[in-house]
Design a protein around this motif. Structure first.
Motif, PDB file in Angstrom:
ATOM      1  N   GLY A   1       0.628  -1.243  -0.139  1.00 54.38           N
ATOM      2  CA  GLY A   1      -0.120   0.032  -0.014  1.00 54.38           C
ATOM      3  C   GLY A   1       0.961   1.191  -0.093  1.00 54.38           C
ATOM      4  N   SER A   2       1.840   1.160  -0.230  1.00 57.05           N
ATOM      5  CA  SER A   2       2.890   2.335  -0.139  1.00 57.05           C
ATOM      6  C   SER A   2       2.988   3.138  -1.640  1.00 57.05           C
ATOM      7  CB  SER A   2       4.419   1.895   0.009  1.00 57.05           C
ATOM      8  OG  SER A   2       4.577   1.258   1.217  1.00 57.05           O
ATOM      9  N   VAL A   3       2.740   2.504  -2.717  1.00 53.14           N
ATOM     10  CA  VAL A   3       2.437   3.248  -3.947  1.00 53.14           C
ATOM     11  C   VAL A   3       1.042   2.599  -4.668  1.00 53.14           C
ATOM     12  CG1 VAL A   3       4.813   3.340  -4.247  1.00 53.14           C
ATOM     13  CG2 VAL A   3       3.859   1.650  -5.393  1.00 53.14           C
ATOM     14  N   SER A   4       0.887   3.569  -5.441  1.00 55.63           N
ATOM     15  CA  SER A   4      -0.640   3.599  -6.295  1.00 55.63           C
ATOM     16  C   SER A   4      -0.408   2.335  -7.178  1.00 55.63           C
ATOM     17  CB  SER A   4      -1.002   4.603  -6.801  1.00 55.63           C
ATOM     18  OG  SER A   4      -0.243   5.098  -7.674  1.00 55.63           O
ATOM     19  N   PHE A   5      -1.756   1.979  -7.965  1.00 57.32           N
ATOM     20  CA  PHE A   5      -1.628   0.990  -8.979  1.00 57.32           C
ATOM     21  C   PHE A   5      -1.021   1.976 -10.101  1.00 57.32           C
ATOM     22  CE2 PHE A   5      -3.986  -1.388 -12.415  1.00 57.32           C
ATOM     23  CZ  PHE A   5      -3.246  -2.659 -12.141  1.00 57.32           C
ATOM     24  N   GLY A   6      -1.411   3.026 -10.600  1.00 57.01           N
ATOM     25  CA  GLY A   6      -0.989   3.613 -11.573  1.00 57.01           C
ATOM     26  C   GLY A   6       0.549   3.878 -11.507  1.00 57.01           C
ATOM     27  N   THR A   7       1.272   3.696 -10.199  1.00 56.39           N
ATOM     28  CA  THR A   7       2.693   3.969 -10.203  1.00 56.39           C
ATOM     29  C   THR A   7       3.231   2.425 -10.860  1.00 56.39           C
ATOM     30  OG1 THR A   7       2.500   5.218  -8.250  1.00 56.39           O
ATOM     31  CG2 THR A   7       4.856   4.109  -8.889  1.00 56.39           C
TER      32      THR A   7
ATOM     33  N   SER B   1       5.062   7.876 -22.178  1.00 55.89           N
ATOM     34  CA  SER B   1       3.858   6.988 -22.056  1.00 55.89           C
ATOM     35  C   SER B   1       3.684   6.320 -20.777  1.00 55.89           C
ATOM     36  CB  SER B   1       3.958   5.833 -23.135  1.00 55.89           C
ATOM     37  OG  SER B   1       4.139   6.232 -24.615  1.00 55.89           O
ATOM     38  N   ALA B   2       4.573   6.135 -20.048  1.00 59.67           N
ATOM     39  CA  ALA B   2       4.330   5.633 -18.694  1.00 59.67           C
ATOM     40  C   ALA B   2       4.006   6.671 -17.541  1.00 59.67           C
ATOM     41  CB  ALA B   2       5.885   4.930 -18.174  1.00 59.67           C
ATOM     42  N   VAL B   3       4.507   7.784 -17.939  1.00 58.71           N
ATOM     43  CA  VAL B   3       4.009   8.862 -17.029  1.00 58.71           C
ATOM     44  C   VAL B   3       2.437   9.284 -17.236  1.00 58.71           C
ATOM     45  CG1 VAL B   3       4.582  11.417 -16.204  1.00 58.71           C
ATOM     46  CG2 VAL B   3       6.306   9.784 -16.641  1.00 58.71           C
ATOM     47  N   VAL B   4       2.254   9.537 -18.522  1.00 57.32           N
ATOM     48  CA  VAL B   4       0.852   9.862 -18.963  1.00 57.32           C
ATOM     49  C   VAL B   4      -0.054   8.877 -18.591  1.00 57.32           C
ATOM     50  CG1 VAL B   4      -0.735  10.338 -20.812  1.00 57.32           C
ATOM     51  CG2 VAL B   4       1.723  11.460 -20.996  1.00 57.32           C
ATOM     52  N   PHE B   5       0.083   7.447 -18.823  1.00 59.19           N
ATOM     53  CA  PHE B   5      -0.703   6.631 -18.574  1.00 59.19           C
ATOM     54  C   PHE B   5      -0.846   6.150 -16.868  1.00 59.19           C
ATOM     55  CE2 PHE B   5      -2.704   2.283 -19.655  1.00 59.19           C
ATOM     56  CZ  PHE B   5      -3.681   2.734 -20.623  1.00 59.19           C
ATOM     57  N   GLY B   6       0.317   6.133 -16.230  1.00 59.59           N
ATOM     58  CA  GLY B   6       0.162   5.959 -14.888  1.00 59.59           C
ATOM     59  C   GLY B   6      -0.746   7.258 -14.041  1.00 59.59           C
ATOM     60  N   TYR B   7      -0.435   8.359 -14.529  1.00 53.54           N
ATOM     61  CA  TYR B   7      -1.216   9.475 -13.935  1.00 53.54           C
ATOM     62  C   TYR B   7      -2.716   9.227 -14.229  1.00 53.54           C
ATOM     63  CZ  TYR B   7       2.369  12.163 -11.622  1.00 53.54           C
ATOM     64  OH  TYR B   7       3.540  12.533 -10.896  1.00 53.54           O
ATOM     65  N   ALA B   8      -3.070   9.024 -15.662  1.00 52.73           N
ATOM     66  CA  ALA B   8      -4.324   8.828 -15.926  1.00 52.73           C
ATOM     67  C   ALA B   8      -5.217   7.752 -14.994  1.00 52.73           C
ATOM     68  CB  ALA B   8      -4.569   8.550 -17.412  1.00 52.73           C
ATOM     69  N   ILE B   9      -4.505   6.766 -14.941  1.00 55.55           N
ATOM     70  CA  ILE B   9      -5.056   5.421 -14.296  1.00 55.55           C
ATOM     71  C   ILE B   9      -5.318   6.207 -12.777  1.00 55.55           C
ATOM     72  CG2 ILE B   9      -4.649   3.376 -13.174  1.00 55.55           C
ATOM     73  CD1 ILE B   9      -3.153   2.491 -16.028  1.00 55.55           C
ATOM     74  N   ASP B  10      -4.542   6.514 -12.171  1.00 54.26           N
ATOM     75  CA  ASP B  10      -4.659   6.982 -10.825  1.00 54.26           C
ATOM     76  C   ASP B  10      -5.727   8.217 -10.599  1.00 54.26           C
ATOM     77  OD1 ASP B  10      -2.982   5.516  -9.581  1.00 54.26           O
ATOM     78  OD2 ASP B  10      -1.334   6.896  -9.401  1.00 54.26           O
ATOM     79  N   ARG B  11      -5.898   8.896 -11.746  1.00 52.86           N
ATOM     80  CA  ARG B  11      -6.831  10.066 -11.693  1.00 52.86           C
ATOM     81  C   ARG B  11      -8.317   9.678 -12.096  1.00 52.86           C
ATOM     82  NH1 ARG B  11     -10.539  12.959 -11.162  1.00 52.86           N
ATOM     83  NH2 ARG B  11     -10.429  15.238 -11.689  1.00 52.86           N
ATOM     84  N   PHE B  12      -8.355   8.716 -13.329  1.00 53.98           N
ATOM     85  CA  PHE B  12      -9.817   8.452 -13.764  1.00 53.98           C
ATOM     86  C   PHE B  12      -9.931   6.783 -13.617  1.00 53.98           C
ATOM     87  CE2 PHE B  12      -7.603  11.837 -16.739  1.00 53.98           C
ATOM     88  CZ  PHE B  12      -8.604  13.059 -16.218  1.00 53.98           C
ATOM     89  N   GLY B  13      -9.085   5.989 -13.191  1.00 50.45           N
ATOM     90  CA  GLY B  13      -9.630   4.663 -13.047  1.00 50.45           C
ATOM     91  C   GLY B  13      -9.282   3.995 -14.134  1.00 50.45           C
ATOM     92  N   MET B  14      -9.823   4.470 -15.289  1.00 53.15           N
ATOM     93  CA  MET B  14      -9.623   3.953 -16.775  1.00 53.15           C
ATOM     94  C   MET B  14      -9.974   2.468 -16.729  1.00 53.15           C
ATOM     95  SD  MET B  14      -7.604   5.872 -18.334  1.00 53.15           S
ATOM     96  CE  MET B  14      -6.632   4.992 -19.650  1.00 53.15           C
ATOM     97  N   GLY B  15     -11.325   2.129 -16.280  1.00 55.38           N
ATOM     98  CA  GLY B  15     -11.889   0.967 -16.469  1.00 55.38           C
ATOM     99  C   GLY B  15     -11.362  -0.252 -15.764  1.00 55.38           C
ATOM    100  N   VAL B  16     -10.695   0.024 -14.527  1.00 54.41           N
ATOM    101  CA  VAL B  16      -9.887  -0.892 -13.586  1.00 54.41           C
ATOM    102  C   VAL B  16     -11.025  -2.086 -13.257  1.00 54.41           C
ATOM    103  CG1 VAL B  16      -8.879  -1.260 -11.386  1.00 54.41           C
ATOM    104  CG2 VAL B  16      -8.356   0.590 -12.673  1.00 54.41           C
ATOM    105  N   GLY B  17     -12.344  -1.613 -12.894  1.00 52.69           N
ATOM    106  CA  GLY B  17     -13.328  -2.457 -12.245  1.00 52.69           C
ATOM    107  C   GLY B  17     -13.671  -3.553 -13.473  1.00 52.69           C
ATOM    108  N   ARG B  18     -13.636  -2.978 -14.821  1.00 57.35           N
ATOM    109  CA  ARG B  18     -14.004  -3.901 -15.781  1.00 57.35           C
ATOM    110  C   ARG B  18     -12.914  -5.089 -16.055  1.00 57.35           C
ATOM    111  NH1 ARG B  18     -16.512   0.498 -17.683  1.00 57.35           N
ATOM    112  NH2 ARG B  18     -14.801   0.980 -18.773  1.00 57.35           N
ATOM    113  N   VAL B  19     -11.677  -4.505 -15.976  1.00 59.40           N
ATOM    114  CA  VAL B  19     -10.640  -5.263 -16.274  1.00 59.40           C
ATOM    115  C   VAL B  19     -10.614  -6.250 -14.993  1.00 59.40           C
ATOM    116  CG1 VAL B  19      -8.098  -5.494 -16.759  1.00 59.40           C
ATOM    117  CG2 VAL B  19      -9.456  -3.630 -17.593  1.00 59.40           C
TER     118      VAL B  19
END
Length: 410
Positions: A90-96, A130-148
């Protein structure tokens, strides 16, 4: 690879034997000697910092995806492996985690740095962005994590190129700390004679690596000339001897010696080292692993062309947009072996820059092994996510620059 004077003996087809000797010699001098320097520098930084970077990261949440991408960008898989247990704690986010894996250069980075540094700069630069953009996007918007997550929950156990990941005990990734004896596949290897032989091979390996580095630098300064396969007191003789000895010792260390000197368990790299000996050992073992796969890639490419008559460059050109798509899908395979094959293929002119970049973004390297061991669902989801930007960037490069655009090869 440089040309060489045929030295084959009766009993093996001359051309096959010449290709074999040339590959194991040139692979070490042209690639592995330079890999050794890069790995040693990174390992030394790990030794000196002793994990302080990780402690700082846990307290700076807003910088986590950025730092994760930087950790993944470091050649090899050590930086990325450090991040995986932090997510479970729990030290870092999934986007990380995703940012780290998208930017992960893996051991294939060593091949590109040695053979096509300019192409590597742009490919891994695109992977980092790509890593920075996608990582922050996942933390900010979720990016469909629940469906996946729901889809992954219905999937079975994941098979990797290292077998099915074994569950860890107590949610901890086991590290092998004893450099005198090492547990491999559940067996303690502590044979005194083989341990001394392996330590001697390790010391001699560094001599070969140093000599190979000098020969490799001179080879580049001279404009990459043809080097005859001879053993004397000349430049060509040193090039040949250091190359053949270095590769032989690399194979010994990878297949035998790692059981007796430590740092040989794939996918469980250490993030800190207790002393200089461990630092040197880790660098040698990491480079030996890369050497084995580089030689395999050289032989696969050369023998494939010789025996089938198929020009892989023509095949990749005919594949069109399927080249970057296929390279991105190869990146789904955990581990560095298949990625090293693709990096070597690029250096040989067999695949385009779009495929190299797609694979650089998609691959997760050895970092996925510890995550598979402690959280299989997170590992599968993260691996799926790294493929999305790989496909977008790879196909975009294909459309922008054409089917076989490539550059930067020395």
């Amino acid at each position: 690879m440089g040309e060489f004077v045929p030295v084959a003996q009766a009993g093996l087809p001359n051309e096959l034997f010449d290709i074999f000797l040339g590959s194991i010699r040139d692979g070490f001098v042209q690639v592995s000697a330079f890999v050794a320097v890069t790995v040693l520098l990174f390992s030394y930084v790990q030794y000196r910092t002793d994990g302080r970077l990780v402690e700082r990261l846990e307290s700076e949440e807003k910088y986590q995806p950025l730092v994760g991408a930087l950790m993944g960008l470091t050649p090899g898989c050590g930086g990325a492996i450090v991040m995986m247990p932090l997510y479970v704690r729990g030290s870092v986010s999934f986007g990380t985690v995703v940012a780290t894996l998208v930017a992960t250069a893996g051991d294939s980075a060593f091949v590109i740095i040695a053979l096509a540094p300019e192409a590597g700069l742009y490919a891994y630069g695109l992977a980092f962005v790509s890593a920075v953009v996608f990582g922050y996007a996942i933390d900010r918007f979720g990016m469909g994590v629940g469906r996946v997550d729901s889809a992954v929950a219905r999937m079975g156990r994941t098979v990797t190129d290292g077998g099915v990941a074994a569950p860890a005990v107590g949610n901890q990734v086991h590290h092998y700390e004893d450099v005198q004896s090492c547990e491999v596949d559940g067996t303690i290897r502590d044979a005194p004679v083989l341990r001394r032989v392996s330590q001697a091979a390790l010391a001699l390996w560094w001599v070969a690596a140093a000599g190979g580095l000098v020969a490799g630098v001179l080879y580049l300064i001279r404009g990459a000339p043809e080097v005859p396969m001879i053993a004397d007191a000349s430049f060509a003789g040193a090039f040949t001897v250091f190359g053949l000895v270095g590769t032989t010792l690399s194979f010994y260390l990878y297949f035998v010696g790692r059981r007796y000197v430590g740092h040989g368990h794939v996918g469980q790299a250490r993030d800190t080292f207790r002393n200089v000996y461990e630092t040197l050992t880790h660098a040698a073992m990491e480079t030996s692993f890369v050497t084995v796969w580089v030689i395999a890639a050289y032989l696969l490419y050369e023998y494939g062309i010789l025996l089938t008559g198929v020009d892989l460059q023509v095949f990749a050109a005919a594949a069109g947009v399927l080249a970057p798509i296929g390279a991105a899908l190869v990146g789904l395979i955990p581990g560095c072996g298949p990625q090293i094959l693709l990096a070597t293929a690029y250096a040989e002119g067999a695949i385009p820059f779009s495929a190299l970049t797609a694979n650089a973004i998609s691959q997760d390297g050895d970092a996925l092994f510890p995550l598979l061991a402690i959280d299989k669902k997170a590992a599968i989801v993260a691996s799926i996510y790294t493929t999305v930007p790989a496909l977008v960037v790879g196909i975009g490069l294909h459309l922008a620059f054409g089917p076989m655009f490539g550059f930067g090869v020395l």
